[in-house]
Scaffold this motif. Sequence first.
Motif, short mmCIF file in Angstrom:
data_model
loop_
_atom_site.label_atom_id
_atom_site.label_comp_id
_atom_site.label_asym_id
_atom_site.label_seq_id
_atom_site.Cartn_x
_atom_site.Cartn_y
_atom_site.Cartn_z
N SER A 7 -5.22 4.00 -14.23
CA SER A 7 -4.95 4.95 -13.14
C SER A 7 -4.62 6.34 -13.66
N SER A 13 -1.34 -3.49 -9.72
CA SER A 13 -1.58 -2.10 -10.07
C SER A 13 -1.51 -1.94 -11.58
N ALA A 16 0.81 -1.22 0.00
CA ALA A 16 0.00 0.00 0.00
C ALA A 16 0.84 1.27 0.00
N ASP A 49 0.73 2.99 -3.43
CA ASP A 49 -0.52 3.35 -4.07
C ASP A 49 -0.40 4.73 -4.70
#
Length: 1000
Positions: A628, A601, A387, A390
């Motif tokens: 993203s 991701s 995380a 991120d």
Amino acid sequence: MQTNDERYERITAGAPKPTDSFVRAILRDQYGVQAVSCWPLAGETDHNTHVVDGTGAQYVLKVSGPQDRRANEFQSALLRQLAEREPGLQIPRVVEDRSGALVTTVHDGDQDLVVRMLTWVSGTPLAEVRRRSAELLTDIGTTAGRLAVATATFEHPGPPSPHYWHFAHAGTALVGSIPRIEDPDLRAAVERLRERHLPMLEEGLPRLPTAVVHHDLNVFNVLVRRNHDGYRVSGVIDFGDALPAPRVADLAVLASSAMRGSPRPLTVAATLAAAYHKACPLEEAELDLLFPLIAIRSATVAATTARLTAEQRHGDPRHRSQAAIELAIALADMPAVLGTAVIRQACGLDPHPPATSVTQWFAANTASMAPLVADPLVPVDLSASGALFDGIDPRDPEALRTAARTGILGHDTATPVGRYGEPRFLAPRRRRTGEQEPANVHLGVDVFAAAGTAVHAPLAGVVEDSGVAGVDLVLRHEPAEGVGFRTLYTGLSVEVSAGERVEPHRLLGHVAADTGDGLPPRVRVQTATAPLGEWTAVPIGVTHSDRGVWEALFPDPTPLLGARHTVTAWTPVIHRAVQGRRVHLPNTHPTYFSTPIAMASGRDCRFYDEQGRSYLDALNNVTLVGHSHPRLVKAASRQLGRLNTNSRFVYDVLTEYAERLTATLPDGLDVVYFVNSGSEANDLALRMARYVTGRDDVVVIDDAYHGYTSAVADVSPSRYRHYGKPDTTHPTPVPDRYRGPYGYDDPEAGARYARQVIGAFDRLAGEGRMPAAYLFEALLAGAGQIVLPPGYLAPIFAAAAERGIFTIADEVQVGFGRLGEAFWGFQTQGPEIVPDFVTMGKAMGNGFPMAALVTRRDISQAFDATGRFFSTYGGNPVACAIGLELLDILEDENLQHNALSVGQYLRDQLAELAGRHELVGDVRGQGFYSGVEFVRDRHTKEPAGEETLIVCERLKDEGVLVYPTGAFWNVLKLKPPLMFSRAHADEFTVTLDEILEAGW
């Protein structure tokens, strides 16, 4: 082992040099062959001639000196037995002369020459195959194993004398060649290989099983032929060096030759060894000595190359190989224990048996370890799926370091520990798809403690001189009988001396201040189960593919931290996730690829899995503007923090988005029904068309897919073929100009295919079943990326309007500028094409679940009588905010034009591949929606479905994602994000080219 004996210098004698007329006379007088052509071939001690007679039969005539008669008789008898024992193995057959002899003597002036003739074995030398698939290497290894089994029982009363290349005489060859090596790097490498591996051969060779071996099984003597599935072995030639030797010698010769030029030479050796071992099981002693044999053979070839260069003698061009020199230098830096472990693991054995006792001892003694540092320890997740990263672009090393540093320093009450086995983004990245995967799996534990923090011994040991670059302290431990290992400390200011014995709790040193990599101070702890004498540097990170071997050589040191902490080694989620899907998801729920990927991701045109590996996304048409996209992330986050509710409340973002959306459509299409998926949009369109017309029948295009609800599955041939076509659904032929009756060369193809649809309208009308709707995609995905022919929709729309049939344009996959020529797919067929309904989804929200149906006000009002229509989440504020931002991004970044120009560039590049690879039958598409159809035969167009799946798997292995589609599952569907660049297109086509070249 002999060190200097001229008996093994047969290589220096060279080959006889008979004239062409003399060779032709031998053929005529001894064999009755009238040669049409004679062509010289390479040879070390034989003069070899390729012969073709008047019937087209081909032979090899071999002429050698009298000293080789014994060897020739031996080889001829061996070939005869092989022909009897292994008739399926393509090898040269011995041709008897007119007297029935296999070997004969002829006179050339004052010298006697030994002559024999063999049949020609056709094929391409493996050396000429630039890309070698794992399947080809497996076939080669299997062939070598079969050859070993076939020669195992061969005996001959007069075996030839050992020759220059015999492993038992490698010392002679190296001693004679090393002084002539001018390149200092090569000389140093050959010296290291000799010093390291020759003693192993001296000790181990006498204990190995022996057999008659080919002994020159190199890439010039293994022949291959290309089939529809790539290259496969077609034969083995040149048994001129055959003699009794250690059985595993052939595998060593083969591996050392095939490894040259490979970016992963150990993988080549392991693949060959595994296949050989399956065909001809090897003893553990053979497997343990195989890598030293490979290394010595490589050193001998490289040294001999240098020697012959210095002497300006090159009887055989194979001794000019720069790749052989490069391989020797590479192997000189490779510890024998590593090479052996890779080979053992490939053959299904424990890669490094001593590691088992060490890991078992660790498991039993974790609780007794003394504290390494005083503070309590907690894990910090530095993995690629952590995380901490991120929102960070994995291609931005500074941003990654900043995020990692922030996460590490965020622990106030405990000491953070970076875990063993973590695949980290912070490791070096690959620059291009197709290169080696990153060495990012961490082989130690990092204890992030402040500079000056005292570090203590967790268990007793003896301090050794490190001798390994970058390692500050090495402790040798022998805590129990048969248990031995070392612990390695890096980042430590050492307070103990070499030879000193330390006890648990003893101060080893203090954490040093300078890390040099932008991360906080730390001490790295590693465990080694192998001696460190051959290691010039201990790896910090290794590739995921090689992880099993490295975990045996440098196992998890986490137990040294003690059982009182929560730190454990990193473990992947893929296995748990796949198992969870099997338990809780239906059996028919698909996943991409035979070995699924655990995605962590995505960014722009790339995915990143939990191993930190990058994948070029040429598949995912959902993420229209890339993964993203920071503007979409910001828009969604901002709106989610402000308001998210259902559309029965009034909020301006819904109205604004509806206005912007309908402005992209033809006039009149201005009423929007917001839903959540393309399936819902198509379901609603059918429901409205059926209600307003009072009819039930629907005409579709065969092999289409329109969604998963009951209504749309019933009009999706690719779905209902599994349970039966509903009576109200009427498929029409796919307008396929590659496979259909009207091809690319037919300018009327569109009109001809259109007549088939209109014919369906009229047939149904004649039956009193006028259709309610004609449902179509503007580019057919499920049918195999089929582009609608020009002039296809116009007559269909005209006929539908005359008959009161509604037209439904399914733009779920092709809308929003993807086809480049126009914003909506139906617009590519002309400005007069205006559907009654337009459905959309997928790319509409760039992955956020949103969809819509747009229609005319009169149709909407006619449907109002059914009551209110309302979708709880359709048109919610977050969805509308994302949709608005996506429209802005498309315009601001000129992505529709990019789809047009780069999409055509991609297809042009793919079309060039068709000129080199017979598997490519057709390349087609519009914008960023393309298809590459694979066929086994371009004339019959036999679909290559199995091959297409394999190609997709190979592309995935090389870091490119694409998947099959079409009725025969033989079309690559290419649907990348609209920011796909020419560089991405080149990356894709280069990788595909390499895979097709290698085969499978």
